[in-house]
Design an enzyme around this catalytic site. Structure first.
Site, PDB file in Angstrom:
ATOM      1  N   GLU A 275       0.811  -1.226   0.000  1.00  0.00           N
ATOM      2  CA  GLU A 275       0.000   0.000   0.000  1.00  0.00           C
ATOM      3  C   GLU A 275       0.845   1.277   0.000  1.00  0.00           C
ATOM      4  O   GLU A 275       0.386   2.326   0.461  1.00  0.00           O
ATOM      5  CB  GLU A 275      -0.944  -0.003   1.198  1.00  0.00           C
ATOM      6  CG  GLU A 275      -2.007  -1.078   1.096  1.00  0.00           C
ATOM      7  CD  GLU A 275      -3.146  -0.838   2.050  1.00  0.00           C
ATOM      8  OE1 GLU A 275      -4.268  -0.611   1.581  1.00  0.00           O
ATOM      9  OE2 GLU A 275      -2.911  -0.871   3.283  1.00  0.00           O
TER      10      GLU A 275
ATOM     11  N   HIS B 241      -0.597   5.668   7.447  1.00  0.00           N
ATOM     12  CA  HIS B 241      -1.759   4.817   7.192  1.00  0.00           C
ATOM     13  C   HIS B 241      -1.834   3.749   8.272  1.00  0.00           C
ATOM     14  O   HIS B 241      -0.823   3.155   8.630  1.00  0.00           O
ATOM     15  CB  HIS B 241      -1.652   4.148   5.824  1.00  0.00           C
ATOM     16  CG  HIS B 241      -2.643   3.038   5.630  1.00  0.00           C
ATOM     17  ND1 HIS B 241      -4.006   3.250   5.719  1.00  0.00           N
ATOM     18  CD2 HIS B 241      -2.487   1.709   5.394  1.00  0.00           C
ATOM     19  CE1 HIS B 241      -4.630   2.096   5.530  1.00  0.00           C
ATOM     20  NE2 HIS B 241      -3.732   1.148   5.340  1.00  0.00           N
TER      21      HIS B 241
ATOM     22  N   HIS C 287      -4.970   1.060  10.688  1.00  0.00           N
ATOM     23  CA  HIS C 287      -6.288   0.421  10.744  1.00  0.00           C
ATOM     24  C   HIS C 287      -6.885   0.520  12.148  1.00  0.00           C
ATOM     25  O   HIS C 287      -7.595  -0.381  12.583  1.00  0.00           O
ATOM     26  CB  HIS C 287      -6.172  -1.060  10.353  1.00  0.00           C
ATOM     27  CG  HIS C 287      -5.392  -1.311   9.100  1.00  0.00           C
ATOM     28  ND1 HIS C 287      -4.517  -2.360   8.951  1.00  0.00           N
ATOM     29  CD2 HIS C 287      -5.359  -0.631   7.920  1.00  0.00           C
ATOM     30  CE1 HIS C 287      -3.975  -2.328   7.744  1.00  0.00           C
ATOM     31  NE2 HIS C 287      -4.463  -1.290   7.100  1.00  0.00           N
TER      32      HIS C 287
ATOM     33  N   HIS D 244     -11.633  -0.364   6.116  1.00  0.00           N
ATOM     34  CA  HIS D 244     -10.180  -0.534   6.029  1.00  0.00           C
ATOM     35  C   HIS D 244      -9.433   0.244   7.124  1.00  0.00           C
ATOM     36  O   HIS D 244      -8.818  -0.363   7.983  1.00  0.00           O
ATOM     37  CB  HIS D 244      -9.732  -0.093   4.627  1.00  0.00           C
ATOM     38  CG  HIS D 244      -8.289  -0.337   4.339  1.00  0.00           C
ATOM     39  ND1 HIS D 244      -7.784  -0.432   3.062  1.00  0.00           N
ATOM     40  CD2 HIS D 244      -7.219  -0.476   5.150  1.00  0.00           C
ATOM     41  CE1 HIS D 244      -6.477  -0.647   3.106  1.00  0.00           C
ATOM     42  NE2 HIS D 244      -6.117  -0.670   4.371  1.00  0.00           N
TER      43      HIS D 244
HETATM   44 ZN   LIG Z   1      -4.150  -0.800   5.000  1.00  0.00          ZN
END
Ligand SMILES: [Zn+2]
Length: 266
Positions: A105, A124, A126, A197
């Protein structure tokens, strides 16, 4: 003529930067060394503060080349070391002949850093407190001064709207096109929810992006608790702007605490 030679020299020096390994760039330039070392520390802090878990990542733009950025190879945040840091271009391609496995990602970082010259560090993760907002469409909005950067509320990235031809994806931002679409959803804001996500956030510095990730997640928990109790009074856009200007001058204070916590654990 002189202009042509100068242009050639600039091009040559830019390609030299791209050709030198991260380690060599660190030896040649104190700003690169400082950025990479801070990036490693930020990985450890984000894990210690539950902003990421075994998954998740943080990047920083190369301070001597705005068209590249640094990001760890594919390992969990708390175990990232200086030697793990790779360099990428704004399409998410690894540079310097580095063939190690990169995060699938990484396009989250390339997409946002390419579009946003005001952002130099992207995160990023979760973190579970933010997930329900992306699932229900309930707007994540600032409920206190610490997360005032959320402004009028975080946008939600809907991958089904951009995945072609099949809207049933694996939910991963696994291509430059998906990274660019995520960045478009973020618009000019600093935080975007990803339905089913997680989240992405960014700022002009590593310290500020870490601050924003941690306090957006805390905001999500407080907002959920408050919504159970009754009508929530959110910060007005004016309060949010004023609070952001004040609080973000002080981010060195929690950064010192978070740094010492992880250093003491090593
Ligand atoms: Zn992710």
């Amino acid at each position: 003529m002189m202009r042509k030679i100068l242009g050639l020299l600039i091009l040559l020096s830019a390609s030299c930067v791209g050709a030198a390994s991260v380690q060599e760039q660190m030896e040649q330039n104190p700003a690169v060394k400082a950025a990479v070392e801070e990036l490693v520390l930020a990985n450890h802090i984000l894990y210690d503060q539950n902003a990421v878990d075994g998954y998740g990542h943080i990047s920083v733009r190369n301070p001597v080349n705005p068209n590249t950025f640094f990001l760890s190879r594919s390992v969990s945040p708390p175990v990232v070391k200086v030697e793990d840091i790779m360099e990428f271009d704004m399409n998410g391609n690894a540079l310097n002949g580095d063939t190690r496995v990169a995060y699938g990602e990484r396009f989250i970082h390339s997409g946002i850093l390419k579009d946003r010259p005001d952002i130099n560090s992207v995160i990023h993760g979760h973190a579970s407190p933010v997930l329900p907002y992306g699932l229900t469409g309930t707007t994540l909005k600032p409920v206190y001064h610490m997360s005032s950067f959320l402004g009028e509320g975080a946008p939600i990235f809907e991958i089904r709207n951009v995945a072609h031809p099949n809207p049933d994806t694996d939910m991963f931002i696994s291509s430059p096109d998906l990274g660019n679409a995520l960045s478009k959803s973020m618009g000019l804001q600093y935080f975007v929810l990803m339905r089913g996500h997680g989240y992405a956030t960014g700022a002009d510095s590593i310290k500020k992006s870490v601050f924003r990730a941690i306090y957006a997640i805390q905001n999500a928990s407080i907002q959920a608790e408050a919504m159970k109790m009754g009508q929530v009074q959110y910060l007005t856009p004016g309060e949010a702007a004023a609070a952001q200007a004040t609080i973000e001058k002080t981010i060195g204070r929690p950064w010192q605490l978070w740094s010492e916590r992880v250093k003491n654990k090593q």
